[in-house]
Design an enzyme around this catalytic site. Structure first.
Site, PDB file in Angstrom:
ATOM      1  N   TYR A   1      13.171  -9.132 -13.656  1.00  0.00           N
ATOM      2  CA  TYR A   1      11.848  -8.642 -13.245  1.00  0.00           C
ATOM      3  C   TYR A   1      10.760  -9.236 -14.138  1.00  0.00           C
ATOM      4  CZ  TYR A   1       7.967  -5.275 -12.767  1.00  0.00           C
ATOM      5  OH  TYR A   1       6.733  -4.690 -12.591  1.00  0.00           O
TER       6      TYR A   1
ATOM      7  N   SER B   1       2.828  -7.437 -15.464  1.00  0.00           N
ATOM      8  CA  SER B   1       3.521  -6.316 -16.112  1.00  0.00           C
ATOM      9  C   SER B   1       3.750  -6.568 -17.598  1.00  0.00           C
ATOM     10  CB  SER B   1       4.875  -6.130 -15.425  1.00  0.00           C
ATOM     11  OG  SER B   1       5.733  -5.348 -16.223  1.00  0.00           O
TER      12      SER B   1
ATOM     13  N   ILE C   1       0.820  -1.226   0.000  1.00  0.00           N
ATOM     14  CA  ILE C   1       0.000   0.000   0.000  1.00  0.00           C
ATOM     15  C   ILE C   1       0.852   1.273   0.000  1.00  0.00           C
ATOM     16  CG2 ILE C   1      -0.272   0.331   2.516  1.00  0.00           C
ATOM     17  CD1 ILE C   1      -3.360   0.714   1.763  1.00  0.00           C
TER      18      ILE C   1
ATOM     19  N   GLU D   1       6.332  -6.030 -18.958  1.00  0.00           N
ATOM     20  CA  GLU D   1       7.702  -6.544 -19.110  1.00  0.00           C
ATOM     21  C   GLU D   1       7.694  -8.040 -19.432  1.00  0.00           C
ATOM     22  OE1 GLU D   1      10.794  -4.940 -18.910  1.00  0.00           O
ATOM     23  OE2 GLU D   1       9.704  -3.049 -18.934  1.00  0.00           O
TER      24      GLU D   1
ATOM     25  N   VAL E   1      12.941   6.339 -14.248  1.00  0.00           N
ATOM     26  CA  VAL E   1      13.508   7.299 -15.200  1.00  0.00           C
ATOM     27  C   VAL E   1      12.606   8.509 -15.433  1.00  0.00           C
ATOM     28  CG1 VAL E   1      12.665   6.132 -17.305  1.00  0.00           C
ATOM     29  CG2 VAL E   1      14.743   7.486 -17.392  1.00  0.00           C
TER      30      VAL E   1
HETATM   31  P1  NAP Z   1       6.170   0.710  -6.104  1.00  0.00           P
HETATM   32  O1  NAP Z   1       5.778   2.143  -6.013  1.00  0.00           O
HETATM   33  O2  NAP Z   1       7.608   0.367  -6.253  1.00  0.00           O
HETATM   34  O3  NAP Z   1       5.594  -0.040  -4.799  1.00  0.00           O
HETATM   35  C1  NAP Z   1       5.832  -1.384  -4.567  1.00  0.00           C
HETATM   36  C2  NAP Z   1       5.797  -1.637  -3.060  1.00  0.00           C
HETATM   37  O4  NAP Z   1       6.292  -2.958  -2.834  1.00  0.00           O
HETATM   38  C3  NAP Z   1       6.707  -0.714  -2.276  1.00  0.00           C
HETATM   39  O5  NAP Z   1       6.007   0.394  -1.763  1.00  0.00           O
HETATM   40  C4  NAP Z   1       7.257  -1.594  -1.144  1.00  0.00           C
HETATM   41  O6  NAP Z   1       6.453  -1.484   0.024  1.00  0.00           O
HETATM   42  C5  NAP Z   1       7.099  -3.004  -1.691  1.00  0.00           C
HETATM   43  N1  NAP Z   1       8.432  -3.507  -2.072  1.00  0.00           N
HETATM   44  C6  NAP Z   1       9.441  -2.867  -2.681  1.00  0.00           C
HETATM   45  N2  NAP Z   1      10.515  -3.661  -2.826  1.00  0.00           N
HETATM   46  C7  NAP Z   1      10.162  -4.835  -2.271  1.00  0.00           C
HETATM   47  C8  NAP Z   1      10.843  -6.057  -2.069  1.00  0.00           C
HETATM   48  N3  NAP Z   1      12.093  -6.226  -2.477  1.00  0.00           N
HETATM   49  N4  NAP Z   1      10.171  -7.050  -1.471  1.00  0.00           N
HETATM   50  C9  NAP Z   1       8.913  -6.896  -1.062  1.00  0.00           C
HETATM   51  N5  NAP Z   1       8.218  -5.738  -1.190  1.00  0.00           N
HETATM   52  C10 NAP Z   1       8.846  -4.735  -1.804  1.00  0.00           C
HETATM   53  O7  NAP Z   1       5.387  -0.006  -7.304  1.00  0.00           O
HETATM   54  P2  NAP Z   1       4.065   0.492  -8.094  1.00  0.00           P
HETATM   55  O8  NAP Z   1       4.504   1.365  -9.211  1.00  0.00           O
HETATM   56  O9  NAP Z   1       3.068   0.969  -7.114  1.00  0.00           O
HETATM   57  O10 NAP Z   1       3.580  -0.863  -8.750  1.00  0.00           O
HETATM   58  C11 NAP Z   1       2.688  -1.746  -8.065  1.00  0.00           C
HETATM   59  C12 NAP Z   1       2.859  -3.152  -8.648  1.00  0.00           C
HETATM   60  O11 NAP Z   1       2.555  -3.106 -10.046  1.00  0.00           O
HETATM   61  C13 NAP Z   1       4.267  -3.696  -8.543  1.00  0.00           C
HETATM   62  O12 NAP Z   1       4.179  -5.091  -8.377  1.00  0.00           O
HETATM   63  C14 NAP Z   1       4.875  -3.402  -9.899  1.00  0.00           C
HETATM   64  O13 NAP Z   1       5.897  -4.308 -10.212  1.00  0.00           O
HETATM   65  C15 NAP Z   1       3.663  -3.570 -10.804  1.00  0.00           C
HETATM   66  N6  NAP Z   1       3.687  -2.796 -12.048  1.00  0.00           N
HETATM   67  C16 NAP Z   1       3.919  -1.457 -12.030  1.00  0.00           C
HETATM   68  C17 NAP Z   1       3.923  -0.745 -13.221  1.00  0.00           C
HETATM   69  C18 NAP Z   1       4.158   0.754 -13.241  1.00  0.00           C
HETATM   70  O14 NAP Z   1       4.369   1.305 -14.331  1.00  0.00           O
HETATM   71  N7  NAP Z   1       4.080   1.430 -12.110  1.00  0.00           N
HETATM   72  C19 NAP Z   1       3.689  -1.413 -14.426  1.00  0.00           C
HETATM   73  C20 NAP Z   1       3.411  -2.776 -14.401  1.00  0.00           C
HETATM   74  C21 NAP Z   1       3.415  -3.462 -13.207  1.00  0.00           C
HETATM   75  P3  NAP Z   1       7.086  -1.524   1.507  1.00  0.00           P
HETATM   76  O15 NAP Z   1       8.428  -0.875   1.450  1.00  0.00           O
HETATM   77  O16 NAP Z   1       6.081  -0.726   2.276  1.00  0.00           O
HETATM   78  O17 NAP Z   1       7.132  -2.956   1.904  1.00  0.00           O
END
Ligand code: NAP
Length: 325
Positions: free
Chosen positions: A150, A126, A10, A128, A190
């Protein structure tokens, strides 16, 4: 019916916007962080919703921890937005990336199976997973060809979800999301790096922004819109996977141009592409077709890249200006 949601991750960009959406819809929202005691939840504070959420410390790589929180909260909907989310970092931390994505997902699926309730589960997959999409947009039938640790981890989690849905009849689905950005995007990504540098240069800094390959092309959308698609997926009668994207391909150089132009700067005077920052393997071109989401979820991306870049650059300018006063 009053609903309860549990959001893993969250504190991240999507977690915060999804929590905001669900609170507006009248849900009771529970959210997890690896350490809720030390996390400052700055994104939840920025949205003014931290005090409305029940926060918990959970390790998704620990089955006991995962099972316990799902049993305790007994949510109607579970969203897994946690895990190592940087493609670049996944080359440095491949095992952490795999475990935080793939082991975490199987722990949630096993917990759902064990507890047996009628949970609805959203898995953050994703784009990716697709790797290079070339000249035609990826859709739900496009084969996976990931190009990073990833992408490999996300592909594994995607197939776990599909397998548990088919084998055990769980309501579990994956959103295959293309890049989505916002003011809450962490600084290591980026797009945020570009907007922060543009803002700081507009305020007088003479820094030179070193980037990796600026010829890559992506499909960039607006995060607050993308979380609506996640929610819509869990309101369907049957669980299905969806590609969520704008359907528009733009160059990173175009993103840089839009961000710098919003602050009346010529990016070519301030940005260089430095081979030192190139990834071991890079997707040249990635975009998706949102047709299935348009048709079945009635979901459409309204903001596309130029507006996203401009909004982020102007926000960074406003933030840095306040700090420098
Ligand atoms: P984010 O801002 O990086 O947030 C992910 C959260 O996961 C972090 O706040 C952290 O919470 C936790 N986390 C980080 N590193 C971790 C680790 N090594 N092990 C366990 N928990 C970890 O990501 P987001 O942009 O909100 O994306 C949400 C999800 O959608 C992710 O799974 C991401 O891969 C996926 N996604 C994102 C995009 C995009 O463009 N944003 C696109 C496709 C998929 P805590 O530090 O509070 O534990």
């Amino acid at each position: 019916m009053h609903k309860t949601a549990l959001i893993f991750g969250i504190s991240g960009q999507d977690g915060a916007y999804l929590a905001q959406l669900l609170i507006k819809k009248g849900y009771t929202v529970h959210g997890t962080s690896r350490d809720a005691e030390i996390n400052n939840f700055s994104s939840l504070i920025a949205l003014g919703i931290k005090d409305e959420i029940f926060l918990h410390s959970v390790s998704l790589t620990d089955f006991r921890s995962t099972l316990q929180i799902i049993e305790k909260v007994a949510p109607h909907e579970i969203y897994n937005l946690a895990g190592q989310s940087s493609v670049g970092l996944s080359f440095e931390q491949p095992v952490e990336t795999l475990e935080s994505i793939a082991t975490a997902t199987i722990n949630i699926l096993e917990s759902m199976r064990f507890l047996g309730n009628d949970f609805h589960f959203y898995n953050a997959s994703s784009s990716e997973c697709f790797g290079d999409t070339g000249n035609s947009p990826a859709n739900e039938d496009t084969p996976f060809n990931p190009k990073s640790p990833y992408g490999v981890a996300k592909a594994s989690a995607y197939w776990q979800v599909a397998n548990y849905r088919e084998s055990y009849g769980l309501f579990a689905c994956s959103g295959i999301l293309f890049n989505h950005e916002s003011y809450l995007r962490p600084q290591r990504f980026v797009t945020q790096k570009i907007c922060k540098a543009a803002a700081s240069i507009a305020l007088g800094s003479n820094e030179l922004l070193n980037l990796g390959d600026t010829t890559i092309k992506r499909d960039w959308g607006w995060a607050p819109e993308f979380v609506q698609a996640m929610w819509k997926m869990l309101q369907q009668k049957d669980p299905e996977d969806f590609v969520i994207s704008t359907g528009i391909l733009s160059g990173l150089d175009e993103f840089i141009n839009c961000a710098f132009s919003a602050l009346d700067l010529n990016w070519k005077e301030h940005v260089i592409s430095n081979p030192k920052f190139f990834r071991p393997s890079e997707i040249k071109s990635g975009y998706g077709s949102p047709k299935k989401a348009n048709n079945l979820l009635d979901w459409y991306a309204k903001k596309s890249m130029p507006e996203v870049a401009k909004l982020m650059a102007l926000k960074q300018f406003e933030v840095l200006k306040k700090v420098s006063k």
